[in-house]
Design an enzyme around this catalytic site. Structure first.
Site: not given
Ligand code: GLN
Length: 486
Positions: A80, A155, A179
């Site tokens: 990420k 997210s 997330s």
């Protein structure tokens, strides 16, 4: 046998060690797959093809020299874009960091290197991990590989979408309020949010430091055990990291019948739960019951305060953490400014997106003098009550089972009201407030073919039990063998 880019770490590690496959071949396959699907899903903010291939060659040489570093040796892993990789862009999907290149590795990045992984790509996310759909990225949204008109969740939406699409073999996400778990459920993959402190946060772009945890997203529970073993453990550069010995997650996967007593929190099966999601989770509960687990209803009475508490504490911490982006030391700087105050104001006004600004303003407000006691201090007290709810249930049961998200993946653009978006995290944020571990595992599909995830919530630092329970369920079903037809 599926395409190699859809295989698990477990399968690929076996092929690599038997020399049926080289890391270069595997990495090339993942790169080719990435290029084929990226126009459809936009899961990546950047990738370094030459760098990844160089790491793959180094891995193949180590293997030839008899120096394999273990199960992750030669496996392409995506990160990420909030996790620092030395010499690579680190944007947090924000304009304010669009030109930033990290001068160092996060601890998890170093640990993956030491485990032999090939680092593959920086994955899209909501700006500074604030969101539930990856629509808050400054670089445009990611699409769900199961239906590209839908969100991948957020997210860590890029981490989930890339994995489901075959554009990485495993990925790392971060989870402050859901997330990792929510996008895992939306994309039909496994995601684990470790106990607060199990994984170092050093080198993670901070959102809300008392809630943030990095964790793996994988195709199988066994792969999650492999990844977690690689990244967990004490780090002197993160004073909140846990110092006890990390258990052997792999060996414990086949622990007979652990956990034995499962609690069903009443508050997680109420209004707002999509009937198809509810039915899939009920079936999973039936499975555990049929396996001889004791299943009993429990209550987490402060659940109704989780959202409010989270949006006070998380925004307060965010407003403080994001103060560092001032246009002076690093990141974007406004071109024209009359003086230093004007430079701060313009750089931040131009650099941050709407959701980040909303949270900075909210967080500054709840911390401001006169409001601190009424909001922030009170939220901290409620947080303690929320944690106590969970710990009380653990006097009766070993773990809890719930839906991961009340709904399956929704359409891009569907939730324009921030509150409607915040409600998506209703089943995941209590876990972060309480600092507990939780895993999302695929548990079915809707009639229209969207993945559904269930969540197992465990006791502090008992990830091994969660993984064992999830593994048992997963291996008795074949959800994990399905791939989106992109
Ligand atoms: N969706 C939640 C939020 O917007 C959680 C995000 C996260 O876990 N990083 O804050």
């Amino acid at each position: 046998m599926s395409e190699i880019y859809h295989q698990s770490i477990g399968q690929l590690a076996a092929a690599l060690s038997a020399r049926r496959l080289s890391s270069v071949e595997l990495t090339q396959a993942v790169i080719a797959r990435t290029k084929a699907v990226e126009p459809l899903i936009h899961a990546f903010n950047s990738f370094d093809e030459a760098g990844a291939l160089a790491e793959a060659r180094a891995s193949d040489s180590r293997r030839s020299a008899g120096q394999s570093r273990g199960l992750l040796e030669g496996i392409p892993v995506g990160l990420k874009d909030v996790i620092a990789v030395d010499g690579q862009p680190l944007t947090a999907s924000s304009r304010i960091l669009s030109n930033f290149v990290s001068p160092y590795d996060a601890t998890v990045t170093q640990k993956l290197r030491r485990a032999g992984a090939v680092l593959w790509g920086r994955l899209n996310c909501d700006e500074f991990a604030m969101g539930s759909s990856t629509e808050n990225s400054a670089f445009g949204p990611t699409s769900n590989p199961w239906d590209t008109k839908r969100v991948p969740g957020g997210s860590s939406g890029g981490s989930a979408a890339a994995l489901a699409a075959g554009a990485a073999i495993a990925t790392l996400g971060s989870d402050t309020g859901g997330s990792i778990r929510q996008p895992a459920s939306f994309c039909g993959v496994v995601g684990i949010k470790p106990t607060y402190g199990l994984v170092s946060r050093y080198g993670l772009a901070a959102f809300a430091s008392s809630l943030d945890q990095i964790g793996p997203m994988t195709r199988t529970v066994e792969d999650a055990a492999t990844m977690l073993a690689a990244i967990a453990g004490h780090d002197e550069r993160d004073s909140t990291s846990y110092s006890a010995v990390i258990p052997d997650y792999h060996a414990r996967l086949i622990a007979p019948n652990r956990p034995h007593k499962l609690g069903i929190p009443r508050e997680y099966f109420g209004a707002g739960l999509d009937p198809e999601v509810g039915a899939a989770v009920e079936k999973a509960i039936e499975y555990y019951r049929a396996q001889g687990c004791e299943v009993k209803p429990v209550s987490l009475p402060h659940t109704q305060y989780c959202l409010d508490t989270y949006y006070i504490i998380a925004t307060a911490e965010a407003s403080s953490n994001l103060a560092r982006y001032d246009g002076v030391r690093y990141g974007m700087r406004a071109a024209e400014a009359a003086d230093i105050d004007d430079l701060y104001a313009r750089s931040r006004a131009e650099g941050f997106g709407a959701e980040v600004k909303r949270r900075i303003i909210l967080g500054t407000y709840v911390l401001s003098s006169g409001y601190y006691d009424a909001f922030y201090l009170r939220a901290q007290k409620v947080r303690t009550l929320i944690r106590e709810d969970f710990l009380k249930t653990y006097q009766e049961v070993d773990a809890l089972i719930t839906p991961t998200s009340p709904v399956p993946a929704f359409k891009l653009g569907e939730k324009s009201d921030p509150l409607a978006m915040y409600l998506c995290d209703i089943y995941t944020i209590g876990v972060n407030l309480a600092g507990l571990p939780a895993i999302s595992v695929p548990c079915g599909f809707t009639a229209s073919g969207l993945p559904i995830g269930m969540q197992l919530i465990g006791q502090p630092f008992k990830e091994a039990d969660l993984l064992a329970a999830a593994h048992r369920y997963e291996q008795a079903h074949d959800w994990y063998k399905r791939h989106p037809s992109l």
